[in-house]
Design a protein around this motif. Structure first.
Motif, short mmCIF file in Angstrom:
data_model
loop_
_atom_site.label_atom_id
_atom_site.label_comp_id
_atom_site.label_asym_id
_atom_site.label_seq_id
_atom_site.Cartn_x
_atom_site.Cartn_y
_atom_site.Cartn_z
N LEU A 1 -5.63 -6.41 1.49
CA LEU A 1 -5.38 -7.42 2.28
C LEU A 1 -5.90 -8.87 1.35
CD1 LEU A 1 -7.43 -5.75 5.28
CD2 LEU A 1 -4.85 -6.54 5.20
N MET B 1 0.76 -1.26 0.04
CA MET B 1 0.04 -0.18 -0.02
C MET B 1 0.80 1.52 0.03
SD MET B 1 -2.92 1.10 2.49
CE MET B 1 -1.61 1.93 3.90
N THR C 1 -11.68 3.73 0.57
CA THR C 1 -10.83 3.71 1.38
C THR C 1 -10.91 2.23 1.95
OG1 THR C 1 -10.44 5.82 1.92
CG2 THR C 1 -9.23 4.54 3.36
N ASP C 2 -12.13 1.86 2.42
CA ASP C 2 -12.30 0.48 2.96
C ASP C 2 -12.23 -0.50 1.71
OD1 ASP C 2 -13.19 -0.29 5.30
OD2 ASP C 2 -15.08 -0.89 4.61
N LEU D 1 -7.01 9.26 -1.50
CA LEU D 1 -8.43 8.74 -1.04
C LEU D 1 -8.99 9.73 -0.10
CD1 LEU D 1 -7.46 5.06 -0.69
CD2 LEU D 1 -8.26 6.11 -2.57
N PHE D 2 -10.30 10.12 -0.15
CA PHE D 2 -10.91 10.84 0.75
C PHE D 2 -12.24 10.23 1.12
CE2 PHE D 2 -11.37 12.01 -3.60
CZ PHE D 2 -12.66 11.74 -3.92
N ASP D 3 -12.76 9.13 0.67
CA ASP D 3 -14.00 8.67 1.08
C ASP D 3 -13.94 7.30 1.57
OD1 ASP D 3 -16.00 6.41 -0.39
OD2 ASP D 3 -16.93 8.60 -0.81
N LYS D 4 -14.76 7.25 2.80
CA LYS D 4 -14.60 6.02 3.47
C LYS D 4 -14.76 4.72 2.75
CE LYS D 4 -16.31 4.25 8.05
NZ LYS D 4 -16.70 2.88 7.66
N HIS E 1 -10.36 -0.28 -1.08
CA HIS E 1 -8.97 -0.39 -1.22
C HIS E 1 -8.15 -1.15 -0.34
CE1 HIS E 1 -4.89 0.84 -2.71
NE2 HIS E 1 -4.81 1.71 -1.90
N LEU E 2 -8.44 -1.10 0.84
CA LEU E 2 -7.89 -2.01 2.12
C LEU E 2 -8.07 -3.48 1.66
CD1 LEU E 2 -7.83 0.22 5.30
CD2 LEU E 2 -6.02 -0.49 4.06
N ASP E 3 -9.62 -3.61 1.37
CA ASP E 3 -10.04 -5.06 1.26
C ASP E 3 -9.04 -5.59 0.30
OD1 ASP E 3 -11.63 -5.23 3.15
OD2 ASP E 3 -13.52 -4.41 1.98
N GLN F 1 -2.62 6.75 -4.66
CA GLN F 1 -3.78 6.85 -4.01
C GLN F 1 -3.99 8.26 -3.50
OE1 GLN F 1 -3.03 3.69 -1.31
NE2 GLN F 1 -1.03 4.50 -0.29
#
Lengths: 290, 100
Positions: free
Chosen positions: A264, A243, A256-257, A250-253, A259-261, A248
């Protein structure tokens, strides 16, 4: 005219005052994989750019040594993502406002020229609009852009990721000289397609490359070293290390969520290694033997 | 050396972080004015994740310590030390908010 990026197709219409000539996108008019998203893009000239009445969600600017300096701002309003670019020394274009709507699959681009009587010749993915669009287009497709070189070697796709100076170009050259195909030595689009993680190259300024893709076998976070060594860093640590090299804004929950998914998930399915390498051909066989 | 009773009750400061569960770990993304700082992400290991989950704004640190002792065969001194070390680091990173 159509352009294809990763699994996305883009069709264009424009006003008469704009002439498309393909520069960075020159070779991206042929699809190399079935597309699953089709965007309709409309480019127009305007006499005035009206910005959203809101505080920008994200902003940035060109590097200090850029030939054509610019500033950009991102606004997210409902389903629309506004990208505003302010050029300081561009001879033809003063400002750009692009509106990306991922639900409607539309991209509307307004160009404010220096002179309303001059014909504007542009590549639809001109810099930095193309790069900014691709950051969000990849995220909305559960993919991402990363600072990395990509190599295809006998059916194996290798990602060598690192920020500037870590050796992306050096290691790419070594692979190329050993007969492998280099997709790109600076930036890749990564996306899961039919249960396989794919790397794609993208239109880039100063590159003249045909579109290419490969299926990822391994990801390496690279650094120069007096000796070749490799450490497995899969799992959450690997995901976060990958990461840190992603492009990136990113400003949007939700995004961002997601992207992390994605990170992972890839870290659970693709081995991630730290690779220290010395710049000799030995590193090619060293990686092949892992 | 501080003791558990020297600390107040804490809660996870959800206003400034997006928390993402990853297997047994937790990934915290700092958020300020809706900007997600991906280069400052905090990775909590299993122990830290378990401690953070117990800091619910209600339990004292002594109660958290007793809970951990009831789950694992570990020395009380070790758990107390781990909790204090975690609290100090978490406060430094603004992960916790104090409950008055």
């Amino acid at each position: 005219m159509d352009i294809f990026l990763a699994t996305q197709k883009f069709s264009f219409i424009k006003c008469d005052q704009i002439e498309f000539y393909l520069d960075v996108s020159k070779f991206f008019t042929e699809q190399i994989i079935d597309y699953n998203t089709h965007f309709h893009c409309c480019y127009n000239i305007t006499g005035i750019i009206t910005l959203p009445k809101a505080v920008p969600d994200f902003l940035g600017h060109s590097l200090d040594d850029a030939q054509i300096p610019y500033e950009w701002k991102i606004y997210k309003i409902n389903d629309n993502l506004f990208i505003h670019i302010d050029f300081f020394e561009n001879e033809t274009i003063k400002e750009v406002l692009a509106v990306l709507n991922f639900s409607e699959k539309t991209i509307l681009v307004e160009l404010l020229p220096r002179s309303l009587t001059t014909k504007i010749k542009i590549d639809p993915f001109f810099h930095p609009l193309g790069s900014l669009l691709m950051v969000y287009l990849s995220h909305y497709s559960s993919g991402f852009l990363i600072h990395a070189s990509g190599v295809s070697d006998n059916g194996n796709g290798y990602v060598f990721s690192g920020v500037s100076g870590k050796g992306k170009s050096t290691i790419s050259q070594l692979w190329k000289q050993q007969g492998a195909t280099v997709l790109n030595d600076d930036r890749l689009w990564i996306q899961k397609v039919d249960n396989e993680w794919k790397i794609f190259n993208t239109p880039m300024a100063y590159y003249s490359q045909e579109p290419k893709m490969a299926t990822i076998s391994k990801i390496f976070l690279i650094t120069h070293s007096p000796e070749n060594y490799v450490n497995n860093i899969s799992g959450t640590t690997g995901a976060l290390r990958v990461m840190s090299n992603c492009i990136q804004h990113l400003f949007d929950k939700k995004i961002t969520d997601s992207h992390l998914d994605t990170l992972l998930e890839i870290s659970e399915q693709i081995p991630i290694y730290k690779l220290g390498f010395k710049p000799t051909f030995e590193v090619v066989d060293f990686v092949r033997d892992i | 050396m501080k003791k558990l009773t020297d600390y107040p009750i804490y809660n996870f400061n959800t206003n400034f972080f997006l928390a993402k569960e990853a297997k047994d770990d937790l990934v915290l993304v700092p958020v300020i004015d809706d900007i997600y700082f991906m280069s400052n992400v905090i990775h909590l290991n299993q122990t830290a994740t378990e401690l953070l989950k117990e800091l619910d704004g209600k339990k004292t640190l002594t109660e958290v310590c007793e809970l951990i002792l009831s789950r694992y065969d570990v020395e009380k001194d070790v758990v107390e030390k781990d909790i204090i070390q975690f609290i100090e680091q978490a406060l430094e990173k603004n992960i916790l908010e104090e409950i008055n």
